[in-house]
Design an enzyme around this catalytic site. Structure first.
Site, PDB file in Angstrom:
ATOM      1  N   TYR A 142     -11.147 -21.899  10.254  1.00  0.00           N
ATOM      2  CA  TYR A 142     -12.055 -22.794  10.191  1.00  0.00           C
ATOM      3  C   TYR A 142     -13.172 -22.777   9.249  1.00  0.00           C
ATOM      4  O   TYR A 142     -14.206 -21.952   9.760  1.00  0.00           O
ATOM      5  CB  TYR A 142     -12.377 -23.681  11.305  1.00  0.00           C
ATOM      6  CG  TYR A 142     -11.292 -24.490  12.147  1.00  0.00           C
ATOM      7  CD1 TYR A 142      -9.986 -24.484  11.630  1.00  0.00           C
ATOM      8  CD2 TYR A 142     -11.504 -24.746  13.226  1.00  0.00           C
ATOM      9  CE1 TYR A 142      -9.060 -24.913  12.208  1.00  0.00           C
ATOM     10  CE2 TYR A 142     -10.329 -25.587  14.013  1.00  0.00           C
ATOM     11  CZ  TYR A 142      -9.126 -25.468  13.450  1.00  0.00           C
ATOM     12  OH  TYR A 142      -8.024 -25.935  14.144  1.00  0.00           O
ATOM     13  N   SER A 189      -5.668 -33.968  16.331  1.00  0.00           N
ATOM     14  CA  SER A 189      -5.595 -35.137  15.173  1.00  0.00           C
ATOM     15  C   SER A 189      -5.042 -36.419  16.032  1.00  0.00           C
ATOM     16  O   SER A 189      -4.075 -37.126  15.567  1.00  0.00           O
ATOM     17  CB  SER A 189      -4.895 -34.842  14.093  1.00  0.00           C
ATOM     18  OG  SER A 189      -5.602 -33.700  13.476  1.00  0.00           O
ATOM     19  N   PRO A 190      -5.611 -36.745  17.148  1.00  0.00           N
ATOM     20  CA  PRO A 190      -4.994 -37.898  18.064  1.00  0.00           C
ATOM     21  C   PRO A 190      -5.213 -39.294  17.153  1.00  0.00           C
ATOM     22  O   PRO A 190      -4.622 -40.329  17.296  1.00  0.00           O
ATOM     23  CB  PRO A 190      -5.699 -38.250  19.318  1.00  0.00           C
ATOM     24  CG  PRO A 190      -7.319 -37.295  18.970  1.00  0.00           C
ATOM     25  CD  PRO A 190      -6.494 -36.182  18.005  1.00  0.00           C
ATOM     26  N   SER A 228     -17.531 -36.571  12.740  1.00  0.00           N
ATOM     27  CA  SER A 228     -18.405 -36.202  11.546  1.00  0.00           C
ATOM     28  C   SER A 228     -19.896 -36.830  12.034  1.00  0.00           C
ATOM     29  O   SER A 228     -20.701 -36.701  11.296  1.00  0.00           O
ATOM     30  CB  SER A 228     -18.052 -36.893  10.287  1.00  0.00           C
ATOM     31  OG  SER A 228     -17.974 -38.243  10.233  1.00  0.00           O
ATOM     32  N   GLN A 241      -0.073 -26.217  21.200  1.00  0.00           N
ATOM     33  CA  GLN A 241      -1.331 -27.270  20.598  1.00  0.00           C
ATOM     34  C   GLN A 241      -0.380 -27.818  19.387  1.00  0.00           C
ATOM     35  O   GLN A 241      -0.683 -27.175  18.004  1.00  0.00           O
ATOM     36  CB  GLN A 241      -2.490 -26.263  20.043  1.00  0.00           C
ATOM     37  CG  GLN A 241      -3.718 -27.097  19.595  1.00  0.00           C
ATOM     38  CD  GLN A 241      -4.984 -26.880  19.434  1.00  0.00           C
ATOM     39  OE1 GLN A 241      -5.456 -27.046  18.148  1.00  0.00           O
ATOM     40  NE2 GLN A 241      -5.378 -26.043  20.282  1.00  0.00           N
ATOM     41  N   GLN A 301     -19.355 -41.251  16.836  1.00  0.00           N
ATOM     42  CA  GLN A 301     -17.913 -41.271  16.838  1.00  0.00           C
ATOM     43  C   GLN A 301     -17.372 -40.692  18.305  1.00  0.00           C
ATOM     44  O   GLN A 301     -16.503 -41.100  18.802  1.00  0.00           O
ATOM     45  CB  GLN A 301     -17.293 -40.392  15.674  1.00  0.00           C
ATOM     46  CG  GLN A 301     -17.327 -41.170  14.358  1.00  0.00           C
ATOM     47  CD  GLN A 301     -16.974 -40.505  13.100  1.00  0.00           C
ATOM     48  OE1 GLN A 301     -16.612 -39.100  13.407  1.00  0.00           O
ATOM     49  NE2 GLN A 301     -16.728 -41.015  12.146  1.00  0.00           N
ATOM     50  N   GLU A 311     -18.225 -43.015  21.142  1.00  0.00           N
ATOM     51  CA  GLU A 311     -17.146 -44.037  21.134  1.00  0.00           C
ATOM     52  C   GLU A 311     -15.872 -43.718  21.677  1.00  0.00           C
ATOM     53  O   GLU A 311     -15.222 -44.139  22.411  1.00  0.00           O
ATOM     54  CB  GLU A 311     -17.159 -44.646  19.809  1.00  0.00           C
ATOM     55  CG  GLU A 311     -15.770 -45.607  19.471  1.00  0.00           C
ATOM     56  CD  GLU A 311     -15.753 -46.254  18.184  1.00  0.00           C
ATOM     57  OE1 GLU A 311     -16.527 -45.914  17.287  1.00  0.00           O
ATOM     58  OE2 GLU A 311     -14.733 -46.925  18.060  1.00  0.00           O
ATOM     59  N   ASN A 312     -15.516 -42.472  20.969  1.00  0.00           N
ATOM     60  CA  ASN A 312     -14.057 -42.053  21.458  1.00  0.00           C
ATOM     61  C   ASN A 312     -13.873 -41.650  22.677  1.00  0.00           C
ATOM     62  O   ASN A 312     -12.814 -41.694  23.428  1.00  0.00           O
ATOM     63  CB  ASN A 312     -13.670 -40.782  20.502  1.00  0.00           C
ATOM     64  CG  ASN A 312     -13.774 -41.467  18.927  1.00  0.00           C
ATOM     65  OD1 ASN A 312     -13.656 -42.701  18.812  1.00  0.00           O
ATOM     66  ND2 ASN A 312     -13.567 -40.583  17.980  1.00  0.00           N
ATOM     67  N   ASP A 360     -12.819 -26.873  20.979  1.00  0.00           N
ATOM     68  CA  ASP A 360     -11.648 -25.942  20.148  1.00  0.00           C
ATOM     69  C   ASP A 360     -12.042 -25.583  18.831  1.00  0.00           C
ATOM     70  O   ASP A 360     -12.665 -26.591  18.170  1.00  0.00           O
ATOM     71  CB  ASP A 360     -10.596 -26.992  20.109  1.00  0.00           C
ATOM     72  CG  ASP A 360      -9.463 -26.316  19.566  1.00  0.00           C
ATOM     73  OD1 ASP A 360      -8.609 -25.694  20.274  1.00  0.00           O
ATOM     74  OD2 ASP A 360      -9.133 -26.229  18.170  1.00  0.00           O
TER      75      ASP A 360
HETATM   76  P1  NDP Z   1      -8.974 -36.648  14.574  1.00  0.00           P
HETATM   77  O1  NDP Z   1      -7.647 -37.317  14.425  1.00  0.00           O
HETATM   78  O2  NDP Z   1      -9.742 -37.008  15.906  1.00  0.00           O
HETATM   79  O3  NDP Z   1      -9.682 -37.217  13.321  1.00  0.00           O
HETATM   80  C1  NDP Z   1     -11.261 -36.907  13.427  1.00  0.00           C
HETATM   81  C2  NDP Z   1     -11.906 -37.657  12.208  1.00  0.00           C
HETATM   82  O4  NDP Z   1     -11.606 -38.823  12.207  1.00  0.00           O
HETATM   83  C3  NDP Z   1     -13.356 -37.546  12.321  1.00  0.00           C
HETATM   84  O5  NDP Z   1     -13.910 -36.199  11.745  1.00  0.00           O
HETATM   85  C4  NDP Z   1     -13.870 -38.624  11.551  1.00  0.00           C
HETATM   86  O6  NDP Z   1     -13.675 -38.279  10.039  1.00  0.00           O
HETATM   87  C5  NDP Z   1     -13.026 -39.748  11.840  1.00  0.00           C
HETATM   88  N1  NDP Z   1     -13.376 -40.499  12.957  1.00  0.00           N
HETATM   89  C6  NDP Z   1     -13.378 -40.051  14.429  1.00  0.00           C
HETATM   90  N2  NDP Z   1     -13.785 -41.058  15.001  1.00  0.00           N
HETATM   91  C7  NDP Z   1     -14.043 -42.123  14.324  1.00  0.00           C
HETATM   92  C8  NDP Z   1     -14.374 -43.381  14.710  1.00  0.00           C
HETATM   93  N3  NDP Z   1     -14.501 -43.817  15.828  1.00  0.00           N
HETATM   94  N4  NDP Z   1     -14.465 -44.432  13.512  1.00  0.00           N
HETATM   95  C9  NDP Z   1     -14.290 -43.880  12.356  1.00  0.00           C
HETATM   96  N5  NDP Z   1     -13.860 -42.642  12.112  1.00  0.00           N
HETATM   97  C10 NDP Z   1     -13.709 -41.561  12.888  1.00  0.00           C
HETATM   98  O7  NDP Z   1      -8.958 -35.130  14.793  1.00  0.00           O
HETATM   99  P2  NDP Z   1      -9.103 -33.904  13.652  1.00  0.00           P
HETATM  100  O8  NDP Z   1      -8.026 -33.912  12.534  1.00  0.00           O
HETATM  101  O9  NDP Z   1     -10.410 -33.747  13.306  1.00  0.00           O
HETATM  102  O10 NDP Z   1      -8.518 -32.760  14.612  1.00  0.00           O
HETATM  103  C11 NDP Z   1      -9.302 -32.488  15.757  1.00  0.00           C
HETATM  104  C12 NDP Z   1      -9.189 -30.969  16.301  1.00  0.00           C
HETATM  105  O11 NDP Z   1      -7.925 -30.614  16.604  1.00  0.00           O
HETATM  106  C13 NDP Z   1      -9.911 -30.183  15.157  1.00  0.00           C
HETATM  107  O12 NDP Z   1     -11.214 -30.000  15.139  1.00  0.00           O
HETATM  108  C14 NDP Z   1      -9.181 -28.703  15.580  1.00  0.00           C
HETATM  109  O13 NDP Z   1     -10.047 -28.387  16.674  1.00  0.00           O
HETATM  110  C15 NDP Z   1      -7.826 -29.090  16.193  1.00  0.00           C
HETATM  111  N6  NDP Z   1      -6.703 -29.052  14.960  1.00  0.00           N
HETATM  112  C16 NDP Z   1      -5.836 -28.045  15.242  1.00  0.00           C
HETATM  113  C17 NDP Z   1      -4.708 -27.794  14.458  1.00  0.00           C
HETATM  114  C18 NDP Z   1      -3.916 -26.660  14.706  1.00  0.00           C
HETATM  115  O14 NDP Z   1      -3.218 -26.340  13.898  1.00  0.00           O
HETATM  116  N7  NDP Z   1      -3.931 -26.082  15.761  1.00  0.00           N
HETATM  117  C19 NDP Z   1      -4.777 -28.504  13.077  1.00  0.00           C
HETATM  118  C20 NDP Z   1      -5.723 -29.500  13.044  1.00  0.00           C
HETATM  119  C21 NDP Z   1      -6.875 -29.755  13.992  1.00  0.00           C
HETATM  120  P3  NDP Z   1     -14.421 -39.149   8.997  1.00  0.00           P
HETATM  121  O15 NDP Z   1     -15.845 -39.657   9.762  1.00  0.00           O
HETATM  122  O16 NDP Z   1     -15.078 -37.742   8.136  1.00  0.00           O
HETATM  123  O17 NDP Z   1     -13.772 -39.641   8.111  1.00  0.00           O
END
Ligand code: NDP
Length: 329
Positions: free
Chosen positions: A54, A205-206, A289, A176, A293, A296-297, A49
């Site tokens: 972006y 953003s789960p 990032s 979405q 991750q 793990e996820n 996605d």
């Molecule tokens: P998440 O809620 O999964 O957050 C991801 C972030 O959490 C990572 O980039 C990392 O950030 C941190 N993370 C992930 N796994 C771990 C772990 N195991 N341990 C520690 N930190 C972890 O999702 P996003 O907010 O990134 O959103 C996911 C996707 O959803 C986006 O890429 C996009 O494709 C979509 N989206 C869609 C939107 C819409 O309007 N339709 C809006 C926003 C997102 P870090 O390491 O930097 O702290």
């Protein structure tokens, strides 16, 4: 990796999808971005996605490069249109002109001939829905778009769009919305509207942007390199911090971390498994990032959580969960 049907369509998505908002073309260098994409492929993720907006269009380019050489039919490549991608008066929104131009630009950046799911990133009240859906319909007939989705539309907007989608034979099959243990806004109105139309949920953003990883601790400085520290001071991060980087939320999350270990999971795995317990969720889009991750996820796929665990999560988060459907969008 398990796969699920998207709503009542024939399209299968991986239960966990990989998204590149904030990371590709911005927070992480290209080598790390490529490593994350390859980690995703290695764990069986097939759904990717992105969006034209972006990282000022760079994210699509990075993803296109990272997926080079992957058999196109083995993945589902999804992107979005609506937010501004330039300064021109037509470089935004859901007009026919912008949808057509944005789609061609996304195809070029992604180095592909077609998009599996093309989303209207937001509702555009300045353009008639007929104009928007006719443009989507033409892209579908041209084979440039296979399925159509909407993101963060209200239940009424979805119902109105679905009437046109039916008339114009547009396969409107995906919604979405944001969805996590902390943000359950889609449940009251968006999901019932989508169920009526056979539309599945591909949720974003789960982990509430990493808050539900458990790494932000009450009273402690933000971990170096984390999203909240790298984006500190930006308007969106101020909003996030005000909402979730609060002692009462972080203390509850600390309790969830202990609960996760009691059931043999990490907190990110528990949080992703939680969204996947909802049968209306076709796929949960994770961000990362680091490749570790992703690895793990992705282990959250296929996990069944007991009723007692689900109830315990609700008890711990009582009073901290956002459910108000007016927060859609
Ligand atoms: P998440 O809620 O999964 O957050 C991801 C972030 O959490 C990572 O980039 C990392 O950030 C941190 N993370 C992930 N796994 C771990 C772990 N195991 N341990 C520690 N930190 C972890 O999702 P996003 O907010 O990134 O959103 C996911 C996707 O959803 C986006 O890429 C996009 O494709 C979509 N989206 C869609 C939107 C819409 O309007 N339709 C809006 C926003 C997102 P870090 O390491 O930097 O702290």
């Amino acid at each position: 990796m398990n796969h699920r049907k998207l709503g009542t369509s024939g399209l299968h998505l991986s239960e966990i999808a990989y998204g590149n908002w904030i990371t590709h073309g911005a927070q992480v260098d290209n080598d790390t971005a490529h490593a994350c994409v390859h980690a995703a492929l290695d764990v069986g993720i097939t759904t990717f996605d992105t969006a034209d907006v972006y990282s000022d269009t760079k994210a699509e380019m990075v993803l296109g490069q990272a997926l080079k050489g992957v058999h196109r039919a083995d993945i589902e490549l999804c992107t979005k249109v609506c937010h501004p991608t330039g300064t021109g008066r037509n470089a935004r929104g859901l007009s026919r002109k912008h949808i057509m131009e944005a789609c061609h630009a996304s195809l070029n950046r992604l180095q592909t001939d077609y998009i599996d799911i093309y989303y209207a990133h937001r509702f555009d009240a300045t353009v008639s829905l007929e104009e928007t859906f006719l443009a989507f319909s033409d892209l579908v007939r041209q084979g440039k778009v296979l399925y159509v989705g909407i993101s963060e539309w209200t239940a009424d907007q979805i119902a109105e769009g679905a009437i046109l989608a039916r008339e114009l034979k547009v396969p409107l099959v995906a919604s979405q919305p944001q969805y996590s243990m902390l943000w359950r806004v889609m449940e009251a109105e968006v999901v019932p509207a989508c169920v009526r139309e056979g539309i599945g949920q591909v949720v974003w953003s789960p982990l509430a942007q990493g808050i539900l990883s458990g790494k932000y601790l009450p009273g402690q400085p933000m971990p170096e390199g984390s999203r909240a520290s790298t984006a500190a001071g930006s308007p969106f991060m101020n909003k996030l911090a005000g909402q979730w980087l609060r002692t009462e939320v972080l203390e509850a999350i600390t309790q969830l971390s202990s609960m996760a270990s009691e059931v043999g999971l990490t907190l990110p795995q528990l949080a992703i498994a939680w969204v996947l317990q909802n049968p209306q969720v076709s796929s949960a889009i994770i961000g990362a990032s680091k490749p570790e991750q992703v690895i793990e996820n992705a282990k959250a796929a296929g996990i069944r959580l007991d009723r007692e665990v689900m109830m315990q999560i609700d008890r711990v988060l009582e009073g901290l969960v956002e459910r108000d459907p007016s927060k859609t969008g």
